[in-house]
Design an enzyme around this catalytic site. Structure first.
Site, PDB file in Angstrom:
ATOM      1  N   VAL A 146       4.580   0.870   1.544  1.00 22.53           N
ATOM      2  CA  VAL A 146       4.802  -0.340   2.321  1.00 22.53           C
ATOM      3  C   VAL A 146       4.951  -1.516   1.357  1.00 22.53           C
ATOM      4  CG1 VAL A 146       3.978  -1.793   4.196  1.00 22.53           C
ATOM      5  CG2 VAL A 146       3.306   0.602   4.109  1.00 22.53           C
ATOM      6  N   LYS A 174       8.320  -0.878   5.661  1.00 20.87           N
ATOM      7  CA  LYS A 174       7.818   0.475   5.447  1.00 20.87           C
ATOM      8  C   LYS A 174       8.984   1.378   5.094  1.00 20.87           C
ATOM      9  CE  LYS A 174       4.429   2.075   7.525  1.00 20.87           C
ATOM     10  NZ  LYS A 174       3.440   2.538   8.480  1.00 20.87           N
ATOM     11  N   GLY A 180       0.617   4.601   1.761  1.00 21.12           N
ATOM     12  CA  GLY A 180      -0.101   5.412   2.746  1.00 21.12           C
ATOM     13  C   GLY A 180       0.319   6.853   2.643  1.00 21.12           C
ATOM     14  N   ASP A 201      -3.426   8.783  15.149  1.00 19.58           N
ATOM     15  CA  ASP A 201      -4.086   8.441  13.894  1.00 19.58           C
ATOM     16  C   ASP A 201      -4.648   7.025  13.936  1.00 19.58           C
ATOM     17  OD1 ASP A 201      -4.993   8.979  11.347  1.00 19.58           O
ATOM     18  OD2 ASP A 201      -3.176   8.243  10.377  1.00 19.58           O
ATOM     19  N   TYR A 256       2.269   8.204   4.449  1.00 14.93           N
ATOM     20  CA  TYR A 256       3.625   8.367   4.948  1.00 14.93           C
ATOM     21  C   TYR A 256       4.669   7.661   4.107  1.00 14.93           C
ATOM     22  CZ  TYR A 256       0.465   9.143   8.790  1.00 14.93           C
ATOM     23  OH  TYR A 256      -0.571   9.562   9.569  1.00 14.93           O
ATOM     24  N   GLY A 257       4.280   7.040   3.034  1.00 13.15           N
ATOM     25  CA  GLY A 257       5.276   6.330   2.252  1.00 13.15           C
ATOM     26  C   GLY A 257       4.759   4.980   1.819  1.00 13.15           C
ATOM     27  N   GLY A 297       0.819  -1.203   0.000  1.00 11.30           N
ATOM     28  CA  GLY A 297       0.000   0.000   0.000  1.00 11.30           C
ATOM     29  C   GLY A 297       0.849   1.246   0.000  1.00 11.30           C
TER      30      GLY A 297
END
Lengths: 327, 251
Positions: free
Chosen positions: A46, A62, A41, A166, A43-44, A39
């Site tokens: 994975v 990640k 996300g 989160d 934030y970066g 995925g």
């Protein structure tokens, strides 16, 4: 002086010269084999990968990009990763395992960026897809044990001075045995710098009012998010699906009622009067199948004033969990 | 006035000469001295300097001492320790302090090739240290254990006796100096703290009040840590003493 070899023998004076063969260490024996992207996300990226040293165990990697400052790796990043490492020592059952931290450092100097790989245990699905795939409503027991798992994980983080900030079904992982584990915590500051660079839409549905209003917040934010997730376990659909910041606040106040003026925080750009005087709704009508204890606890988690909200520990000691033993 | 001895000049020249010459030191023999000197010059807390020394020992437990420039790694350890303990060091300061300690008497580095290559090397080495430690930057807080034990013991001693013998100073000095030895990695923090304390008491010839009334006169420290055997305590004390029999510093 530059360009001298890194090895300092007893004869040659210490040179403090640049070390040329760093890349050799970065490349020592390939440890992980990348399989596919799981995925992307906020934030970066994975990746799913195979750990070549541990019998081909499947892991989740990640990729986090860290901007290097003038003084090297930022202090906040360093401390956060060290903290994740420290937490790992406790091997909490409701926290996703952090197996390794690597950095791919070839182009460090060129673009002043450091690429870090956080290697986590791989869990097949998250709560979001679990709820989507569920053939029908979850059993009362299932809901109760999943709720307990989530709250245990949150209480563990809070007792280590970590605010998740989160929490949402997307980063709650469900193991094949049906246990829930928290993921994606602790890198708050590291992620923050990254978030400005990506334009991924961050879901608002689990955001507490204090965050939406932009006032200071604390561990109580996670309890609010938990409350939303726990309600979702009962209905399998989001409790407060707002479409924008202000719509999210309207959703919240339609459920819990517009807070009285004396509870409205100071120094907020939005005034209480910009919202209609919503009366609170009865949670039982929203979650018709929920146990009275569950309703009572969720109600205590979705309180406007963060100071009056239950804590994660309060929840774990709530009759919902203590009256009957968990199976 | 010719015969007046210039005491100040004599003292300062003596002090100058006592400082180690890292350029002529062989291999890694002066590495921890370098960490301590630079750490003090950078104004770091003793526990942070000690953490840097621990990073250094851990690093070279894994890596070969011939493969990396000792003082680059030492400087990087100081930077990483500073960050991990919330006492950050400016990279520029670290590079200048390191350079000045190696090249005694030279001025601050010009912003030229030499500065940038050194700075680049330290920044790279910091990442390397972090990677080799696997980001496990948890320092064992031995200083805190020792402080806690000292405070407890202080209550137990008659105030007059505590004032006359520098127990706290001596024990803390032993602890700090023990970080010169890689053996610091082999023992748990409470055990090291007790060993430093015991050694200080022995050296000063002080005994813990009423300890002689116990069946085992070493049993006083069992209130601090239960699982430290007498033999183990002696073993650590011997390791601490070995620090002082290292190659003497050039004087």
């Amino acid at each position: 002086m530059s360009g001298a070899s890194a090895s300092s023998t007893s004869q040659s004076p210490p040179s403090m010269a640049s070390i040329s063969d760093f890349s050799a260490l970065f490349q020592t024996a390939k440890k992980y084999e990348e399989l596919n992207v799981i995925g992307t996300g906020a934030y970066g990226t994975v990746y799913k990968a195979r750990d070549l040293h541990n019998g081909g165990q499947i892991v989740a990697m990640k990729k986090v990009k860290v901007a290097l400052t003038e003084d090297g790796i930022p202090l906040s990043t360093l401390r956060e990763i060290a903290l994740l490492r420290q937490l790992e020592a406790y091997r909490h059952p409701n926290i996703v395992r952090l197996l390794d931290v690597c950095h791919g450092g070839q182009s460090v100097e060129r673009d002043h960026q450091l690429v870090l790989f956080l290697v986590f245990e791989h869990v097949e699905q998250d709560l979001e897809s679990y709820l989507k795939r569920a053939p029908g409503p979850l059993s009362e027991n299932r809901i109760r044990s999943m709720s307990y798992d989530i709250l245990s994980g949150v209480d563990f983080l809070h007792s280590h001075r970590i605010v998740h900030r989160d929490l949402k079904p997307h980063n709650l992982l469900v193991t094949s045995a049906g246990r829930v584990k928290l993921a994606d915590f602790g890198l708050a500051k590291t992620y923050d710098t990254e978030m400005k660079l990506t334009s991924v839409v961050v879901t608002l549905w689990y955001r507490p009012p204090e965050v939406l209003l932009g006032v200071s917040y604390n561990t109580a934010v996670d309890v609010w998010s938990c409350g939303c997730v726990l309600a979702q376990l009962h209905t399998r659909s989001p409790l407060l699906p707002g479409s924008s910041d202000s719509d999210q606040l309207h959703c919240i106040f339609r459920l819990i009622g517009r807070p009285p003026r004396h509870e409205w925080p100071d120094n907020v750009a939005i005034v209480a009067d910009s919202f209609p005087e919503y009366p609170p709704r009865d949670l039982a009508s929203v979650l018709p199948r929920a146990h009275p204890h569950a309703l009572n606890m969720i109600k205590g988690m979705l309180v406007f004033d963060p100071a009056k909200r239950l804590t994660a520990l309060d929840c774990l000691e709530h009759p919902y969990f203590t009256e009957e033993p968990l199976t | 006035m010719k015969d007046v001895i210039d005491v100040m000049a004599l003292q300062s020249s003596r002090r100058e000469r006592r400082l180690p010459d890292y350029r002529s030191a062989s291999g890694h023999s002066m590495a921890t001295n370098f960490i301590f000197e630079c750490g003090i010059k950078l104004g770091l807390q003793p526990a942070t300097v000690a953490t840097a020394a621990i990073f250094y020992h851990k690093f070279f437990k894994e890596a070969d001492k011939n493969d990396y420039d000792c003082y680059v790694i030492c400087t990087a350890c100081l930077c990483a320790a500073g960050k991990s303990r919330d006492e950050p060091v400016r990279l520029r300061d670290a590079v200048n302090v390191a350079h000045n300690s190696i090249n005694r008497g030279s001025g601050p580095l010009e912003l030229g090739d030499e500065y940038w290559s050194m700075r680049g090397a330290v920044a790279q080495a910091e990442l390397l240290v972090l990677r080799l430690l696997g980001f496990n930057l948890d320092s064992p807080s031995t200083h805190r254990y020792l402080l806690h034990y000292l405070r407890s013991l202080q209550e137990w001693f008659p105030a007059s006796q505590w004032r006359t013998a520098p127990i706290a100073r001596t024990a803390m000095a032993f602890l700090q100096d023990f970080h010169h030895s890689p053996a610091i990695l082999d023992y748990r923090a409470p055990h090291i703290a007790v060993a430093c304390l015991t050694l200080a008491l022995h050296v000063l010839g002080v005994s813990v009040p009423l300890a002689s009334t116990l069946d085992d006169d070493a049993a006083w420290y069992s209130v601090f840590t239960k699982d430290l055997q007498k033999e183990k305590n002696w073993e650590i004390m011997e390791k601490i003493m070995q620090v002082y029999s290292r190659e003497p510093e050039p004087i």
